[in-house]
Write a protein that holds these residues in place. Structure first.
Motif, PDB file in Angstrom:
ATOM      1  N   ARG A  64      -4.511 -14.504  51.913  1.00 49.18           N
ATOM      2  CA  ARG A  64      -3.887 -14.310  50.604  1.00 49.18           C
ATOM      3  C   ARG A  64      -2.404 -14.622  50.741  1.00 49.18           C
ATOM      4  O   ARG A  64      -1.729 -14.099  51.637  1.00 49.18           O
ATOM      5  CB  ARG A  64      -4.068 -12.875  50.111  1.00 49.18           C
ATOM      6  N   VAL A  65      -1.913 -15.498  49.863  1.00 45.63           N
ATOM      7  CA  VAL A  65      -0.506 -15.898  49.896  1.00 45.63           C
ATOM      8  C   VAL A  65       0.069 -15.680  48.501  1.00 45.63           C
ATOM      9  O   VAL A  65      -0.528 -16.095  47.510  1.00 45.63           O
ATOM     10  CB  VAL A  65      -0.360 -17.386  50.302  1.00 45.63           C
ATOM     11  N   LYS A  66       1.233 -15.027  48.439  1.00 51.26           N
ATOM     12  CA  LYS A  66       1.893 -14.833  47.149  1.00 51.26           C
ATOM     13  C   LYS A  66       2.690 -16.089  46.790  1.00 51.26           C
ATOM     14  O   LYS A  66       3.453 -16.602  47.604  1.00 51.26           O
ATOM     15  CB  LYS A  66       2.826 -13.629  47.184  1.00 51.26           C
ATOM     16  N   ILE A  67       2.481 -16.538  45.559  1.00 50.73           N
ATOM     17  CA  ILE A  67       3.141 -17.728  45.035  1.00 50.73           C
ATOM     18  C   ILE A  67       4.047 -17.300  43.894  1.00 50.73           C
ATOM     19  O   ILE A  67       3.593 -16.636  42.961  1.00 50.73           O
ATOM     20  CB  ILE A  67       2.102 -18.744  44.496  1.00 50.73           C
ATOM     21  N   GLN A  68       5.301 -17.666  43.946  1.00 50.35           N
ATOM     22  CA  GLN A  68       6.208 -17.364  42.849  1.00 50.35           C
ATOM     23  C   GLN A  68       6.157 -18.501  41.839  1.00 50.35           C
ATOM     24  O   GLN A  68       6.169 -19.677  42.209  1.00 50.35           O
ATOM     25  CB  GLN A  68       7.628 -17.165  43.359  1.00 50.35           C
TER      26      GLN A  68
END
Length: 173
Positions: A64-68
């Protein structure tokens, strides 16, 4: 286009964004500042984090990677290949008008962190419109002191001082 493993100096979120764009999983609507899923035809759903930025969590190679949102829109609009991605970790995507929810491509720019106009707490210093900045600079040039203007506008003297000495709002003439 083949996906690189990991390029030195590139943020993981930038790599994920570019991979999704180059594989045509995502497209950009620059006028609205939306990233569109080609699978659903709908904009990605971004949630506002505790400092005001919009982000989404996506799966990339089982992680899981947070994308802005503002970085995704900027990269989608400005980068065509992996080599175009910003490689300096000091570079940040800035909202020109100071509104963190306004992610239209025309409102975003890549600048060094020291020029980004927000303190570490994440609260914006952009209290003024371009017209107000011009008026404050004119008044300062005519001899009105920063403490007087700060009291009028309900901001700190240092905010006015940074404004009139062009440490902030550099793009305003």
């Amino acid at each position: 286009m083949t996906e690189p493993r990991r390029l030195p100096g590139i943020r993981l979120q930038d790599l994920v964004i570019m991979t999704k764009l180059s594989s045509r999983d995502w497209t950009l609507d620059p006028a609205k500042g939306d990233i569109i899923s080609t699978r659903t035809g709908k904009p990605l759903r971004f949630c506002t984090n505790n400092v005001g930025y919009q982000e989404a969590s996506v799966t990339f190679h089982g992680r899981r990677v947070k994308i802005q949102r503002h970085r995704a829109v900027y990269i989608a609009g400005a980068c065509r290949t992996y080599q175009d991605l910003p490689t300096d970790f000091d570079l940040q995507v800035d909202h020109i008008n100071g509104d963190l929810t306004d992610c239209r491509f025309e409102n975003l720019r890549l600048i060094p962190a020291r020029e980004n106009n927000r303190p570490k707490s994440g609260y914006m210093l952009r209290f003024f419109s371009s017209d107000e900045v011009a008026v404050l600079r004119e008044r300062y040039a005519k001899g009105v002191s920063p403490p007087v203007m700060a009291a009028e506008f309900g901001v700190s003297r240092s905010t006015i001082w940074r404004l009139v000495t062009r440490r902030t709002y550099k793009e305003v003439p």
